[in-house]
Scaffold this motif. Structure first.
Motif, short mmCIF file in Angstrom:
data_model
loop_
_atom_site.label_atom_id
_atom_site.label_comp_id
_atom_site.label_asym_id
_atom_site.label_seq_id
_atom_site.Cartn_x
_atom_site.Cartn_y
_atom_site.Cartn_z
N SER A 77 0.81 -1.22 0.00
CA SER A 77 0.00 0.00 0.00
C SER A 77 0.84 1.27 0.00
O SER A 77 0.36 2.32 -0.44
N LEU A 78 2.10 1.20 0.47
CA LEU A 78 2.92 2.40 0.61
C LEU A 78 3.98 2.54 -0.49
O LEU A 78 4.76 3.50 -0.46
N LEU A 79 4.04 1.62 -1.43
CA LEU A 79 5.07 1.68 -2.46
C LEU A 79 4.97 2.96 -3.30
O LEU A 79 5.98 3.62 -3.58
N ILE A 80 3.76 3.31 -3.72
CA ILE A 80 3.60 4.52 -4.54
C ILE A 80 3.95 5.76 -3.73
O ILE A 80 4.61 6.68 -4.22
N LEU A 81 3.52 5.79 -2.47
CA LEU A 81 3.82 6.95 -1.62
C LEU A 81 5.32 7.18 -1.52
O LEU A 81 5.82 8.28 -1.78
N PHE A 82 6.07 6.15 -1.14
CA PHE A 82 7.50 6.34 -0.93
C PHE A 82 8.28 6.40 -2.25
O PHE A 82 9.32 7.05 -2.32
N GLY A 83 7.78 5.73 -3.29
CA GLY A 83 8.44 5.83 -4.58
C GLY A 83 8.41 7.24 -5.13
O GLY A 83 9.42 7.78 -5.58
N THR A 84 7.24 7.88 -5.06
CA THR A 84 7.13 9.24 -5.56
C THR A 84 7.77 10.25 -4.60
O THR A 84 8.29 11.28 -5.03
N LEU A 85 7.74 9.96 -3.30
CA LEU A 85 8.41 10.84 -2.34
C LEU A 85 9.92 10.83 -2.57
O LEU A 85 10.58 11.88 -2.46
N GLY A 86 10.47 9.67 -2.92
CA GLY A 86 11.88 9.59 -3.24
C GLY A 86 12.24 10.43 -4.46
O GLY A 86 13.31 11.05 -4.50
N ASP A 87 11.36 10.47 -5.45
CA ASP A 87 11.58 11.34 -6.61
C ASP A 87 11.68 12.80 -6.18
O ASP A 87 12.39 13.59 -6.80
N ARG A 88 10.97 13.15 -5.12
CA ARG A 88 10.90 14.54 -4.70
C ARG A 88 12.02 14.91 -3.72
O ARG A 88 12.69 15.94 -3.91
N VAL A 89 12.23 14.12 -2.67
CA VAL A 89 13.17 14.52 -1.62
C VAL A 89 14.53 13.84 -1.75
O VAL A 89 15.47 14.20 -1.04
N GLY A 90 14.63 12.83 -2.60
CA GLY A 90 15.90 12.14 -2.77
C GLY A 90 15.74 10.65 -2.53
O GLY A 90 15.28 10.22 -1.46
N ARG A 91 16.12 9.85 -3.52
CA ARG A 91 15.93 8.40 -3.42
C ARG A 91 16.87 7.76 -2.42
O ARG A 91 16.49 6.86 -1.68
N ARG A 92 18.11 8.24 -2.38
CA ARG A 92 19.05 7.69 -1.40
C ARG A 92 18.59 8.00 0.02
O ARG A 92 18.71 7.15 0.92
N ARG A 93 18.07 9.19 0.24
CA ARG A 93 17.60 9.56 1.57
C ARG A 93 16.49 8.62 2.05
O ARG A 93 16.50 8.14 3.19
N ILE A 94 15.53 8.34 1.18
CA ILE A 94 14.45 7.42 1.53
C ILE A 94 15.01 6.02 1.79
O ILE A 94 14.60 5.33 2.74
N LEU A 95 15.97 5.59 0.98
CA LEU A 95 16.55 4.26 1.14
C LEU A 95 17.26 4.13 2.48
O LEU A 95 17.09 3.13 3.20
N LEU A 96 18.05 5.15 2.86
CA LEU A 96 18.77 5.09 4.13
C LEU A 96 17.82 5.09 5.32
O LEU A 96 18.03 4.38 6.31
N ASP A 215 2.00 16.03 -3.87
CA ASP A 215 0.57 15.77 -3.68
C ASP A 215 0.36 14.81 -2.50
O ASP A 215 0.22 13.60 -2.69
N THR A 216 0.33 15.39 -1.29
CA THR A 216 0.16 14.57 -0.09
C THR A 216 -1.17 13.83 -0.10
O THR A 216 -1.24 12.63 0.22
N VAL A 217 -2.24 14.54 -0.45
CA VAL A 217 -3.57 13.92 -0.47
C VAL A 217 -3.60 12.77 -1.47
O VAL A 217 -4.11 11.67 -1.17
N GLY A 218 -3.04 12.99 -2.65
CA GLY A 218 -3.01 11.93 -3.66
C GLY A 218 -2.24 10.71 -3.20
O GLY A 218 -2.65 9.57 -3.44
N ALA A 219 -1.12 10.93 -2.50
CA ALA A 219 -0.31 9.81 -2.01
C ALA A 219 -1.09 8.99 -0.99
O ALA A 219 -1.05 7.75 -1.01
N VAL A 220 -1.82 9.67 -0.11
CA VAL A 220 -2.60 8.96 0.91
C VAL A 220 -3.76 8.20 0.26
O VAL A 220 -4.05 7.04 0.62
N VAL A 221 -4.43 8.84 -0.71
CA VAL A 221 -5.54 8.17 -1.41
C VAL A 221 -5.05 6.92 -2.13
O VAL A 221 -5.69 5.85 -2.09
N ALA A 222 -3.88 7.02 -2.80
CA ALA A 222 -3.32 5.86 -3.48
C ALA A 222 -2.99 4.74 -2.50
O ALA A 222 -3.27 3.56 -2.76
N ALA A 223 -2.40 5.11 -1.35
CA ALA A 223 -2.04 4.10 -0.35
C ALA A 223 -3.28 3.38 0.17
O ALA A 223 -3.31 2.14 0.27
#
Length: 539
Positions: A77-96, A215-223
């Motif tokens: 359920s959270l793959l889209i949220l964190f995948g797109t968040l990584g595009d925005r704030v940094g993929r390495r940061r999310i991974l760490l 799009d915080t609302v969109g990420a939550v709706v997708a999750a």
């Protein structure tokens, strides 16, 4: 947004700048694959530990179900949220961050004193897994801009994913037999600590365009939408009524939320995911092939494990070892996938992969109550090679078609498709298996009808009922249940083969050659836009 251009404002990291230049991208691949391996292991490693967990923590039936299911539910359920968040704030940061959470949650799970703590720890593991999975694939997309090298990297990556899920029961069986159930989680802690240290030093940071708000609302709706769909299909797979509130109700709510998500993304100037990607034959077809491949195989894998343990009487460790040919064949397909892709193209590779897998599945219909090791080896080798070829070709086509600045979102879609196909497969093939198994026990000569009705629920239940009977009724019921299970297995295998052949037809929409889709993405992207690509190694 075009799949054949890359925005010049995208911040990419081709390779780390230190310690070896371009050659370091292969070291980065090793780090990403080891990260993925342990996340994939946790998908299946707990299966063999369930009896020990039940004996030690005494969870109720509902609690036990959630202990097993909550990890893949939360992760999917959270793959889209964190995948797109990584595009925005940094993929390495999310991974760490995912490494840290996964390690801490593993410690909590290993030392859980009660079922509730274990459920919470498994949920946190799912969050950590959702941070790690799309990040590994999206970083790989950035580190390997050349499509041919990226094909090799995706082959290795996808082989590791298959190996992790398949080796889980083997490793879990070994740990449970020699230590205690908490050891299946403890092994994650030192590895996550090492990965965090190495990743901080070695992995490049990259991100996509940051125009407009996330799009915080969109990420939550997708999750919530994915959670509803996956929860519903998992409840159906566990035997709940199709019309129940947690089955059909969850699926309908999930589908409605996903429709809202898609409509919202179409209206936004800066969407989380460019849903127009699905209109591209290579992208949409690849996603469909991933779903179909997982749908046909995952439920079948669980049924095969039951066959090896309950019909042939193998231990969990022996069962895992019997499935190693599938692992080795998948590894071989992943490592040779790049050359095969260049030789025959995505269309032929994915279609033939489906056909080969279907042939392997039909080969396994010769299984019965007699142990035939060589038949299983042959079937599992063909199964592993064909299945991995299908996944490799589909993942490579999907990722190459997506713009590089949406690598995290594309990776999340691929991983979500993987998880959704697995959930639907367990539900669908489990239902087919139950429908074919139960009629054989409607009436068994010499066995009370009440006992036969209880035995019709599952083969494990049939063994429990038989053990309570005396005289010849015990052996008669066991033999009847085994025969019904094998019949159900054959029906399920044929159903799976039909689904795989449907996938082979769908795959004909893929490009004929690898160069037909996505090959210009990076070459043009390096010449377009007003700002040169930049790398940030985080040093």
């Amino acid at each position: 947004m075009s799949g054949t251009t890359t925005s010049g404002s995208e911040r990419t990291a081709g390779v780390p700048r230190h310690g070896g230049g371009g050659a370091n991208r292969w070291t980065v691949l090793v780090v990403l694959c080891v990260s993925l391996l342990f996340v994939a292991l946790d998908t299946t490693i707990l299966y063999v530990a369930v009896p020990s967990v039940t004996e030690d923590l005494r969870p109720g039936p509902v609690e036990l179900l959630w202990i097993v299911d909550i990890y893949p539910l939360i992760a999917a359920s959270l793959l889209i949220l964190f995948g797109t968040l990584g595009d925005r704030v940094g993929r390495r940061r999310i991974l760490l961050l995912g490494y840290g959470l996964f390690g801490a949650a593993s410690a909590a799970a290993a030392l859980a004193p009660n079922p509730q703590t274990l459920m919470i720890a498994r949920a946190l593991l799912g969050i950590g897994g959702a941070m790690i999975m799309p990040a590994t694939l999206s970083i790989l997309r950035q580190v390997f801009p050349d499509r041919r090298e990226r094909a090799v990297a995706i082959g290795v990556w996808s082989a590791v994913a298959a190996v992790g899920a398949a080796v889980g029961p083997v490793l879990g069986g070994f740990l449970v037999e020699n230590f205690w159930w908490g050891s299946v989680f403890l092994i994650n802690i030192p590895m996550m600590a090492v990965m965090a240290l190495i990743g901080r030093w070695l992995l490049p940071e990259s991100r996509g365009e940051r125009n407009g708000p996330w799009d915080t609302v969109g990420a939550v709706v997708a999750a919530l939408g994915v959670l509803g769909v996956v929860l519903g299909v998992k409840r159906i797979g566990s035997g709940e009524s199709l019309l129940g509130p947690t089955t059909l109700g969850s699926i309908l709510v999930g589908v409605l939320l996903l429709i809202v998500f898609v409509r919202r993304q179409r209206r936004r100037e800066h969407p989380l995911i460019d849903v127009r990607l699905f209109a591209r034959p290579a992208f949409g077809t690849s996603v469909g092939c991933i779903v179909l491949a997982m749908l046909a195989l995952v439920g079948l894998q669980l049924i095969a494990v039951q066959y090896l343990q309950l019909v042939l009487g193998l231990s969990p460790l022996e069962t895992g070892l019997r499935m190693l040919p599938l692992v080795f064949a998948a590894m071989a397909a992943g490592l040779t996938g790049s050359k095969v892709l260049q030789a025959v193209g995505p269309r032929v590779m994915v279609s033939l992969g489906f056909v080969l897998t279907a042939a392997a599945v039909l080969c396994l219909t010769a299984m019965d109550e007699t142990d035939r090791p060589w038949l299983l080896v042959l079937g599992f080798v063909l199964l592993g090679f064909g299945f991995q070829s299908t996944l490799f070709g589909a993942y490579e086509s999907m990722l190459s078609e997506a713009p590089a600045d949406q690598a995290g979102g594309a990776a999340a879609i691929g991983e979500t498709s993987y998880q959704l196909g697995a959930g639907i497969g367990v539900a669908l093939l489990g239902s087919v298996m139950n429908a074919a198994y139960a009629p054989g026990l409607a009436h068994v000569d010499g066995v009370p009808d009440r006992a036969a009705a209880s035995a019709a629920h599952s083969l494990g239940e049939a063994y429990k009922v038989a053990s309570s009977l005396g005289g010849t009724a015990k052996s008669v019921l066991r033999d009847a249940a085994q025969g019904s299970f094998v019949h159900g297995l054959h029906v399920t295998l044929v159903t799976s083969a039909v689904l795989l052949l449907v996938g082979a037809v769908i795959a004909l929409r893929l490009p004929r050659r690898a160069a037909d889709a996505g090959d210009r993405t990076d070459s043009e992207g390096t010449h377009c836009g007003s700002e040169p690509a930049r790398a940030n190694t985080g040093q």
